[in-house]
Design a protein around this motif. Structure first.
Motif, PDB file in Angstrom:
ATOM      1  N   LYS A 138      12.708  12.141  12.985  1.00 51.37           N
ATOM      2  CA  LYS A 138      11.874  11.115  13.616  1.00 51.37           C
ATOM      3  C   LYS A 138      11.672  10.005  12.591  1.00 51.37           C
ATOM      4  CE  LYS A 138       7.532  10.457  16.133  1.00 51.37           C
ATOM      5  NZ  LYS A 138       6.220  11.069  16.512  1.00 51.37           N
ATOM      6  N   LEU A 139      12.303   8.865  12.838  1.00 50.10           N
ATOM      7  CA  LEU A 139      12.381   7.804  11.839  1.00 50.10           C
ATOM      8  C   LEU A 139      11.560   6.578  12.242  1.00 50.10           C
ATOM      9  CD1 LEU A 139      13.783   6.553   9.285  1.00 50.10           C
ATOM     10  CD2 LEU A 139      15.605   5.811  10.832  1.00 50.10           C
ATOM     11  N   LEU A 140      10.772   6.070  11.300  1.00 47.55           N
ATOM     12  CA  LEU A 140      10.046   4.814  11.490  1.00 47.55           C
ATOM     13  C   LEU A 140      10.758   3.728  10.693  1.00 47.55           C
ATOM     14  CD1 LEU A 140       7.545   3.203  12.473  1.00 47.55           C
ATOM     15  CD2 LEU A 140       6.415   3.874  10.333  1.00 47.55           C
ATOM     16  N   VAL A 141      11.157   2.638  11.346  1.00 48.97           N
ATOM     17  CA  VAL A 141      11.762   1.487  10.679  1.00 48.97           C
ATOM     18  C   VAL A 141      10.743   0.357  10.706  1.00 48.97           C
ATOM     19  CG1 VAL A 141      13.637  -0.182  10.670  1.00 48.97           C
ATOM     20  CG2 VAL A 141      14.088   2.196  11.322  1.00 48.97           C
ATOM     21  N   ILE A 142      10.368  -0.121   9.536  1.00 49.43           N
ATOM     22  CA  ILE A 142       9.336  -1.156   9.424  1.00 49.43           C
ATOM     23  C   ILE A 142      10.034  -2.488   9.181  1.00 49.43           C
ATOM     24  CG2 ILE A 142       7.249  -1.880   8.191  1.00 49.43           C
ATOM     25  CD1 ILE A 142       7.269   1.221   7.233  1.00 49.43           C
ATOM     26  N   PHE A 194       0.804  -1.218   0.000  1.00 48.29           N
ATOM     27  CA  PHE A 194       0.000   0.000   0.000  1.00 48.29           C
ATOM     28  C   PHE A 194       0.841   1.275   0.000  1.00 48.29           C
ATOM     29  CE2 PHE A 194       0.198  -1.925   4.258  1.00 48.29           C
ATOM     30  CZ  PHE A 194       0.934  -0.974   4.943  1.00 48.29           C
ATOM     31  N   ALA A 195       2.163   1.129  -0.090  1.00 50.95           N
ATOM     32  CA  ALA A 195       3.009   2.327  -0.074  1.00 50.95           C
ATOM     33  C   ALA A 195       4.369   2.015  -0.675  1.00 50.95           C
ATOM     34  CB  ALA A 195       3.163   2.844   1.360  1.00 50.95           C
ATOM     35  N   LYS A 196       4.530   2.366  -1.947  1.00 50.00           N
ATOM     36  CA  LYS A 196       5.822   2.142  -2.595  1.00 50.00           C
ATOM     37  C   LYS A 196       6.822   3.209  -2.152  1.00 50.00           C
ATOM     38  CE  LYS A 196       4.316  -0.386  -6.691  1.00 50.00           C
ATOM     39  NZ  LYS A 196       4.938  -1.633  -6.210  1.00 50.00           N
ATOM     40  N   ALA A 197       8.068   2.805  -2.040  1.00 53.64           N
ATOM     41  CA  ALA A 197       9.121   3.739  -1.652  1.00 53.64           C
ATOM     42  C   ALA A 197       9.272   4.829  -2.713  1.00 53.64           C
ATOM     43  CB  ALA A 197      10.435   2.993  -1.472  1.00 53.64           C
ATOM     44  N   ASP A 198       9.367   6.087  -2.262  1.00 50.61           N
ATOM     45  CA  ASP A 198       9.503   7.201  -3.195  1.00 50.61           C
ATOM     46  C   ASP A 198      10.881   7.857  -3.137  1.00 50.61           C
ATOM     47  OD1 ASP A 198       9.448   8.588  -0.790  1.00 50.61           O
ATOM     48  OD2 ASP A 198       7.493   9.518  -1.143  1.00 50.61           O
ATOM     49  N   GLY A 199      11.730   7.408  -2.203  1.00 49.74           N
ATOM     50  CA  GLY A 199      13.067   7.977  -2.088  1.00 49.74           C
ATOM     51  C   GLY A 199      13.098   9.330  -1.407  1.00 49.74           C
ATOM     52  N   LYS A 200      11.937   9.867  -1.082  1.00 48.23           N
ATOM     53  CA  LYS A 200      11.873  11.173  -0.413  1.00 48.23           C
ATOM     54  C   LYS A 200      11.656  10.991   1.084  1.00 48.23           C
ATOM     55  CE  LYS A 200      10.103  13.382  -4.607  1.00 48.23           C
ATOM     56  NZ  LYS A 200       8.955  14.065  -5.249  1.00 48.23           N
ATOM     57  N   GLY A 228       2.669  16.162   4.169  1.00 48.98           N
ATOM     58  CA  GLY A 228       3.427  17.395   4.328  1.00 48.98           C
ATOM     59  C   GLY A 228       4.890  17.146   4.046  1.00 48.98           C
ATOM     60  N   SER A 229       5.740  17.435   5.014  1.00 52.51           N
ATOM     61  CA  SER A 229       7.174  17.224   4.817  1.00 52.51           C
ATOM     62  C   SER A 229       7.635  15.880   5.359  1.00 52.51           C
ATOM     63  CB  SER A 229       7.952  18.343   5.528  1.00 52.51           C
ATOM     64  OG  SER A 229       7.644  18.343   6.914  1.00 52.51           O
ATOM     65  N   GLY A 230       6.671  15.055   5.779  1.00 52.86           N
ATOM     66  CA  GLY A 230       7.028  13.764   6.344  1.00 52.86           C
ATOM     67  C   GLY A 230       6.145  12.647   5.831  1.00 52.86           C
ATOM     68  N   VAL A 231       5.844  11.705   6.712  1.00 52.39           N
ATOM     69  CA  VAL A 231       5.038  10.555   6.354  1.00 52.39           C
ATOM     70  C   VAL A 231       4.164  10.176   7.551  1.00 52.39           C
ATOM     71  CG1 VAL A 231       6.872   8.953   7.052  1.00 52.39           C
ATOM     72  CG2 VAL A 231       5.143   8.200   5.442  1.00 52.39           C
ATOM     73  N   THR A 232       2.912   9.827   7.268  1.00 54.30           N
ATOM     74  CA  THR A 232       1.977   9.442   8.322  1.00 54.30           C
ATOM     75  C   THR A 232       1.741   7.943   8.285  1.00 54.30           C
ATOM     76  OG1 THR A 232       0.859  11.591   8.312  1.00 54.30           O
ATOM     77  CG2 THR A 232      -0.354   9.726   9.249  1.00 54.30           C
ATOM     78  N   ALA A 233       1.888   7.306   9.445  1.00 54.95           N
ATOM     79  CA  ALA A 233       1.718   5.856   9.550  1.00 54.95           C
ATOM     80  C   ALA A 233       0.490   5.539  10.395  1.00 54.95           C
ATOM     81  CB  ALA A 233       2.953   5.239  10.177  1.00 54.95           C
ATOM     82  N   VAL A 289      -3.442   3.687  15.668  1.00 54.53           N
ATOM     83  CA  VAL A 289      -3.028   5.046  16.017  1.00 54.53           C
ATOM     84  C   VAL A 289      -2.273   5.644  14.833  1.00 54.53           C
ATOM     85  CG1 VAL A 289      -1.595   6.431  17.566  1.00 54.53           C
ATOM     86  CG2 VAL A 289      -2.862   4.457  18.458  1.00 54.53           C
ATOM     87  N   GLU A 290      -2.599   6.880  14.508  1.00 56.80           N
ATOM     88  CA  GLU A 290      -1.864   7.596  13.457  1.00 56.80           C
ATOM     89  C   GLU A 290      -0.712   8.364  14.084  1.00 56.80           C
ATOM     90  OE1 GLU A 290      -3.865  10.102  10.765  1.00 56.80           O
ATOM     91  OE2 GLU A 290      -5.014   8.499   9.805  1.00 56.80           O
ATOM     92  N   GLU A 291       0.455   8.257  13.463  1.00 56.92           N
ATOM     93  CA  GLU A 291       1.619   8.987  13.959  1.00 56.92           C
ATOM     94  C   GLU A 291       2.435   9.485  12.771  1.00 56.92           C
ATOM     95  OE1 GLU A 291       5.272   8.413  17.194  1.00 56.92           O
ATOM     96  OE2 GLU A 291       3.759   6.840  16.934  1.00 56.92           O
ATOM     97  N   THR A 292       2.962  10.688  12.900  1.00 61.83           N
ATOM     98  CA  THR A 292       3.728  11.290  11.808  1.00 61.83           C
ATOM     99  C   THR A 292       5.225  11.189  12.090  1.00 61.83           C
ATOM    100  OG1 THR A 292       1.943  12.842  11.303  1.00 61.83           O
ATOM    101  CG2 THR A 292       4.128  13.392  10.480  1.00 61.83           C
ATOM    102  N   PHE A 293       5.975  10.831  11.041  1.00 62.92           N
ATOM    103  CA  PHE A 293       7.430  10.702  11.115  1.00 62.92           C
ATOM    104  C   PHE A 293       8.041  11.543  10.004  1.00 62.92           C
ATOM    105  CE2 PHE A 293       5.532   6.933  12.888  1.00 62.92           C
ATOM    106  CZ  PHE A 293       6.312   6.633  13.996  1.00 62.92           C
ATOM    107  N   SER A 294       9.322  11.884  10.151  1.00 59.10           N
ATOM    108  CA  SER A 294       9.984  12.629   9.070  1.00 59.10           C
ATOM    109  C   SER A 294      10.290  11.697   7.911  1.00 59.10           C
ATOM    110  CB  SER A 294      11.264  13.304   9.577  1.00 59.10           C
ATOM    111  OG  SER A 294      12.233  12.343   9.953  1.00 59.10           O
ATOM    112  N   HIS A 295      10.650  10.418   8.239  1.00 59.47           N
ATOM    113  CA  HIS A 295      10.997   9.434   7.225  1.00 59.47           C
ATOM    114  C   HIS A 295      10.619   8.039   7.701  1.00 59.47           C
ATOM    115  CE1 HIS A 295      13.750  12.832   6.548  1.00 59.47           C
ATOM    116  NE2 HIS A 295      13.767  12.477   5.271  1.00 59.47           N
ATOM    117  N   ALA A 296      10.508   7.109   6.764  1.00 60.21           N
ATOM    118  CA  ALA A 296      10.259   5.703   7.083  1.00 60.21           C
ATOM    119  C   ALA A 296      11.165   4.836   6.220  1.00 60.21           C
ATOM    120  CB  ALA A 296       8.802   5.332   6.848  1.00 60.21           C
TER     121      ALA A 296
END
Length: 464
Positions: A174-178, A151-157, A243-248, A258-265
Motif C-alpha cells: 500500500k503505497l502513498l505518493v506525495i 517534518f519527515a526526512k526520508a529514511d530509505g526504509k 510499525g512495519s509501515g508509515v502513518t500519514a 484523517v490518519e491512514e497507514t501505508f506500507s511505504h511512502a
C-alpha cells in the motif's frame, strides 16, 4: 602548481558532460569534476533507470492483458530483484558509455568533491589529497537533489525519495505518493502496474498541475480507472514510521484530518539545488531561492563563472541542461549561439498513459491575450492507435488565430513522448498552421493525429 585548462566543469550530469564534449569539439582544453558517477543523477538515478523500470511495468501490464491480443500468458509474475537489477545494468551501461565519450574527446576527468575557491580556481578534495585546477571559465553544473518533507526526512526504509524507489528490496503493498508532478505520477504508474495499492496526495487542485487542464483531467480519469486513488486539493500534515509501515495525517478538502497507514511512502515534492558549500557565496554569485541566476547564455553575475541545468532553476529537465551546456560553451569559445528559449523545451511524463507538451497551455495563451484556434483529435479516431490496442488519449494544438503561430501542443496517450518532437521542431522553425497542414504524414502512424489536430483547429479535420 595548479593544472590549467581553458574550461573546468563542476558536475558531469547531462549538462556537464555534454558541455565538456562540445567544448572539446571547439578546441578547448577541458576538465570535468565529479564526486560520484559520470552521468549524474539523470543517467544513474533518474531519467534512464526509471524508464527501464517503466518499460518492465508496461510489459507486465501487456502480459496480464494478453488475451485482448489473442495471446495466452498464464501464471504471470515477476522477480523484483531482477527487475531492479535490469534497471541498474542499463544505468551502468550508459555510465560506461559516458566514460568512453570523455576519453574519446580527450576530456580530463577529475574525481572528487570540487569547490570554487576564487575566480578561475577550483580545488578538488580526493580523500586526504587535494588537487588544484585553474581555468579562465568555470561552469557550475552540480544539479539538484530531492526535497525532503520538513517534518519527515526520508529514511530509505518506509519513507522514500526517488532514489530509494528505484532500488526497492521489497514490493510496497500500500503505497502513498506525495506529489503529482512527473516523478510522482511515473512512480505511481510503475508501482500500480506492478500490483501495489497506490494513493497520490496533491496539494494543488489537479494532478500534473503544469500541464494543460484537459490533459490533467484526462489523466485523473485514466489513473482512477486503473485503480490509483487521487486526492487533489489535499495536504499532508504528518508522516511517521509506524510499525512495519508509515502513518500519514492527510488533510482533505473539507478540512478533516484523517490518519491512514501505508506500507511505504514516496516523497516527490520537488528538488533542492546543489549550490551549498561549493564556494559560490564567497564569490558573490547571485542566487534566487538557492538557484543560480544566469542570463540566456548561462553567465552569472561573476565574470568567468557560468551555470547550467537544474542548479539554475525550472524546468528541471535533462535536455534543458544539455542545451544550456552547449549554448554556454559556444559562447565561451567566442561563438554567437541563440539564447535559451525555455518556451521550446518539451516536457514528458512516461507514465501509462504518457503525457507530453511544449509551449503554452490553452489557459496560459488566453491569459497572455491571444485570440485562439484550438484543435483536438482523439486516439480513437486513429487506425494505428486502434490496431495497437491503445485507443485512449488525444492530441491538442493551440494556435494564434491572427498569425497562425503554433503557441502550444499537448498530448496524452501511447508514445506521445516520441511524437512531441514534431511540434518542438515546428516551433523552433516558427512554422505556422499552413506548413503543418500541407505536410504529408505517413499512414498508418500515430503521428497522423498531429496532422488531424492542426486541421481540426481550422475546421478541416478529416477523420473526426
Amino acid at each position: 602548481m595548479a593544472d590549467t585548462y581553458d574550461l573546468v566543469i563542476l558536475g558531469s550530469g547531462p549538462g556537464g558532460y555534454v558541455a565538456a564534449i562540445r567544448a572539446s569539439q571547439l578546441g578547448l582544453k577541458v576538465a570535468i569534476v565529479e564526486r560520484e558517477r559520470l552521468g549524474g543523477i539523470c543517467l544513474n538515478w533518474g531519467c534512464i533507470p526509471t524508464k527501464a523500470l517503466l518499460r518492465t511495468s508496461e510489459i507486465y501490464h501487456y502480459m496480464q492483458n494478453a488475451e485482448s491480443y489473442g495471446l495466452k500468458a498464464d501464471n504471470v509474475g515477476f522477480d523484483l530483484a531482477k527487475v531492479v537489477d535490469r534497471s541498474r545494468k542499463v544505468a551502468g551501461q550508459l555510465n560506461a558509455g559516458v566514460k568512453g565519450l570523455m576519453k574519446k574527446n580527450k576530456v580530463t576527468v577529475v574525481e572528487g568533491v570540487g569547490t570554487v575557491t576564487a575566480k578561475g580556481k577550483l580545488s578538488v578534495k580526493q580523500g586526504d589529497k587535494t588537487v588544484e585546477l585553474a581555468a579562465k571559465n568555470i561552469i557550475v553544473a552540480t544539479g539538484a537533489r530531492a526535497r525532503d518533507l520538513p517534518f519527515a526526512k526520508a529514511d530509505g526504509k518506509t519513507i522514500w525519495t526517488y532514489r530509494h524507489a528505484m532500488v526497492p528490496t521489497e514490493m510496497p503493498t500500500k503505497l502513498l505518493v506525495i506529489g503529482s508532478g512527473a516523478i510522482g505520477v511515473e512512480f505511481a504508474s510503475f508501482y500500480n502496474d506492478m500490483g501495489a495499492d497506490v494513493t497520490i496526495v496533491e496539494m494543488l487542485p489537479r494532478i500534473l498541475p503544469v500541464e494543460d487542464e484537459e490533459v490533467s483531467a484526462f489523466m485523473d480519469k485514466a489513473l482512477t480507472k486503473q485503480g490509483i486513488k487521487l486526492l487533489t486539493g489535499t495536504g499532508l500534515e504528518g508522516l511517521a514510521p509506524s510499525g512495519s509501515g508509515v502513518t500519514a495525517k492527510i488533510k482533505h478538502k473539507d478540512g478533516k484530518v484523517v490518519e491512514e497507514t501505508f506500507s511505504h511512502a514516496i516523497v516527490a515534492i520537488g528538488i533542492v539545488p546543489n549550490t551549498e558549500n561549493i564556494g559560490l557565496e564567497a564569490l558573490g554569485v547571485e542566487t534566487d531561492r538557492g538557484h543560480i541566476k544566469t542570463d540566456g547564455y548561462g553567465r552569472t553575475n561573476v565574470d568567468g563563472i557560468w551555470a547550467i541545468g537544474d542548479v539554475t532553476g525550472a524546468p528541471w529537465l535533462a535536455h534543458k541542461a544539455s542545451h544550456e551546456g552547449i549554448i554556454a560553451v559556444e559562447k565561451i569559445a567566442g561563438g554567437s549561439p541563440h539564447q535559451m528559449d525555455k518556451a521550446n523545451i518539451p516536457g514528458c511524463t512516461y507514465s501509462r498513459p504518457q503525457v507530453a507538451s511544449v509551449g503554452m497551455t490553452e489557459a496560459k495563451a488566453k491569459e497572455a491575450g491571444y485570440e485562439l484556434k484550438v484543435g483536438k483529435f482523439p486516439f480513437i479516431g486513429n487506425g494505428k492507435a486502434i490496431a495497437l490496442g491503445e485507443a485512449e488519449g488525444f492530441v491538442k494544438t493551440v494556435f494564434d488565430a491572427k498569425t497562425g503561430e503554433l503557441l502550444g501542443a499537448h498530448m496524452v496517450g501511447a508514445e506521445v513522448t516520441e511524437l512531441i518532437q514534431g511540434y518542438v521542431v515546428a516551433r523552433q522553425l516558427e512554422t505556422t498552421e499552413a506548413e503543418l497542414m500541407e505536410t504529408v504524414f505517413a499512414h498508418p502512424t500515430l503521428s497522423e493525429m498531429m496532422h488531424e489536430s492542426v486541421l481540426g483547429a481550422y475546421g478541416r479535420s478529416i477523420h473526426y
